[in-house]
Design an enzyme around this catalytic site. Structure first.
Site, PDB file in Angstrom:
ATOM      1  N   HIS A 197       1.491  11.667  -0.073  1.00 48.60           N
ATOM      2  CA  HIS A 197       1.408  11.813   1.148  1.00 48.60           C
ATOM      3  C   HIS A 197       2.914  11.449   1.641  1.00 48.60           C
ATOM      4  O   HIS A 197       3.084  10.607   1.122  1.00 48.60           O
ATOM      5  CB  HIS A 197       0.260  11.583   2.012  1.00 48.60           C
TER       6      HIS A 197
ATOM      7  N   ASP B 206       1.725   8.015   2.215  1.00 48.53           N
ATOM      8  CA  ASP B 206       2.033   6.450   0.877  1.00 48.53           C
ATOM      9  C   ASP B 206       2.810   6.305   0.786  1.00 48.53           C
ATOM     10  O   ASP B 206       3.017   5.061   0.468  1.00 48.53           O
ATOM     11  CB  ASP B 206       1.435   7.441  -0.007  1.00 48.53           C
TER      12      ASP B 206
HETATM   13  C1  XUL Z   1      -8.705  14.268   2.441  1.00 41.50           C
HETATM   14  C2  XUL Z   1      -7.893  14.504   1.274  1.00 41.50           C
HETATM   15  C3  XUL Z   1      -6.807  14.259   1.343  1.00 41.50           C
HETATM   16  C4  XUL Z   1      -5.914  15.833   0.082  1.00 41.50           C
HETATM   17  C5  XUL Z   1      -4.189  15.939   1.150  1.00 41.50           C
HETATM   18  O1  XUL Z   1     -10.193  14.608   2.490  1.00 41.50           O
HETATM   19  O2  XUL Z   1      -8.731  15.271  -0.387  1.00 41.50           O
HETATM   20  O3  XUL Z   1      -6.603  13.765   0.403  1.00 41.50           O
HETATM   21  O4  XUL Z   1      -6.117  15.785  -0.464  1.00 41.50           O
HETATM   22  O5  XUL Z   1      -3.971  15.627   2.762  1.00 41.50           O
END
Ligand code: XUL
Ligand code: CO
Length: 439
Positions: A100, A103
């Site tokens: 993300h 992150d």
């Molecule tokens: C949340 C989840 C996230 C997504 C990316 O449960 O799985 O980490 O993969 O936003």
């Protein structure tokens, strides 16, 4: 200075090895069904759990010991963390990673400062990708942590927040594109609602579709040809998530004319929270031609939330790989470890044990699935089970050549349906066991 000086690159040693830092089943160059294991899995490591997870829970703070992290939200710390991340990716022989935006780089005081921080860390990610050859499986935007997204991002009631989310995704797409990301993911974090009394559901869904269409348009504008993925999840954080399972996602995409541009990123623990098995979600999505990628983890049989554990269960990995093979593989997706070590597994080396063990479980699952397929052990039974549709009246039904009246005439003449044959569930479960034993 390496962050993991005592760990060298994990190598394949074969099933008899007792070395917990060696692969027993994952042999990257081994060919299964005409493709190397490396290409089947396209294993990917997530930045959020593995490099930002602290082990905190609602009852206490983090426990993780991460000697390379100075605990500050500085850009310098983020850049240093990026170098450590690539050391781990390389030592695990993982060809991909995923992140993300938030992150990898800290938020600043304004959007432009935040974007500048992101660029400064992206410089290091780019450098490290070039040095190591590790590639970006997908990027995404975190639009669920910051309080501004309390009512949602694309489904917020606040137009300014919608605009902020759009600006954030635009930037995350830019960086994903710059880093050669092969996919771009939307997990609908706070895209849902808690109570219909305060919610215009139709308007929120329309907005979400508008948002996705804008992303498609922007991808064209910048020449990003990676695959868009949405990630179904039924609960957490909202009671009613709009992307609740694969079927709900497909219906949404179809209703808003988005099926040409989106596939699904299926996650095991999300499937089980939705009351489905992961094999159900994979087979359903594969049948729609929309199998994009996998977030590989598992829940806990006794807990009803998204525990994001590393999968080690051969039944689970066999079932997943069986249906992935059935639908022709993951294309530009991969097996992405959206999984976190337990709070009690606080040492850096636990990150290695976790990934090695799960990579092995998927590799063994792949071999078992391929052996079942080679003998046609399940498909043979299935084609026999449906063979009444291969000829005669069944073939006419499938070809759309008969009406209710035709079928009534057919049955009035015949008098009753042919006797049924056994479904043999117990036998077939033992057949799967037989292959698990043999491989
Ligand atoms: C949340 C989840 C996230 C997504 C990316 O449960 O799985 O980490 O993969 O936003
Ligand atoms: Co996920």
């Amino acid at each position: 200075m390496p962050a993991f000086p005592d760990i060298s690159t994990v190598q394949y040693e074969g099933p008899q090895s007792d070395n917990p830092l060696a692969f027993r089943w994952y042999n990257p160059e081994e060919v299964v069904e005409g493709k190397t294991m490396k290409d089947h899995f396209r294993f990917s490591i997530v930045y959020w759990h593995t490099f930002r997870g602290t082990g905190s829970d609602p009852f206490g703070p983090g426990t993780a010991v991460r000697p390379w992290d100075d605990g500050t939200e500085s850009v310098e710390n983020a850049q240093n963390r990026a170098r450590v991340a690539f050391e781990l990716f390389e030592k695990l022989q993982a060809p991909y990673y995923a992140f993300h935006d938030r992150d990898v780089a800290p938020e600043g005081a304004s959007l432009s400062e935040t974007n500048a921080n992101f660029d400064a860390v992206a410089d290091v990610l780019e450098e490290e990708q070039q040095r190591s050859g590790v590639k970006l499986l997908w990027g995404t935007a975190n639009m669920f942590s910051n309080p501004r997204f309390m009512h949602g991002a694309a489904t917020t009631c606040n137009a300014d927040v919608f605009a902020y989310a759009a600006a954030q995704v635009k930037k995350a797409m830019d960086v994903t594109h710059r880093l050669g990301g092969e996919n771009y993911v939307f997990w609908g974090g706070r895209e849902g609602y808690q109570n219909l009394y305060n919610t215009d559901m139709k308007r929120e869904l329309d907005h979400l579709a508008k948002f996705f269409h804008m992303a498609v348009d922007y991808a064209k504008e910048i020449g990003f040809t990676g695959q868009f993925l949405i990630e179904p999840k039924p609960k957490e954080p909202t009671k009613h998530q709009y992307d609740s399972d694969a079927a709900a996602c497909m219906n949404f995409l179809r209703a808003y004319d988005l099926t040409d541009h989106f596939k699904l990123n299926l996650e095991t623990n999300h499937a089980t929270l939705a009351g489905h098995t992961m094999m159900h979600e994979i087979d359903y999505t594969g049948a729609q031609g929309a199998l994009g990628s996998i977030d590989a983890n598992t829940g806990d049989l006794l807990l009803g939330w998204d525990t994001d554990q590393f999968a080690t269960d051969y039944y689970l990995t066999t079932q997943m790989m069986y249906y992935i093979l059935k639908h022709g593989g993951l294309g530009s997706g991969g097996v992405n470890f959206d999984a976190k070590v337990r709070r009690e597994s606080f040492e850096p080396i636990d990150l290695f044990y976790a990934h090695v063990g799960s990579m092995d479980a998927y590799a063994k699952g792949l071999k078992i699935a391929a052996a079942i397929r080679a003998d046609n052990a399940l498909e043979g039974f299935i084609s026999e089970r449906y063979s009444s549709f291969d000829s005669g009246i069944g073939a006419k039904i499938e070809a759309g050549e008969v009406s209710f009246a035709d079928l009534e005439a057919y049955m009035l003449e015949k008098g009753d349906a042919a006797p049924n044959v056994s479904g043999r569930q117990e036998l077939l479960e033992s057949v799967v066991n037989r292959y698990i034993d043999r491989v």
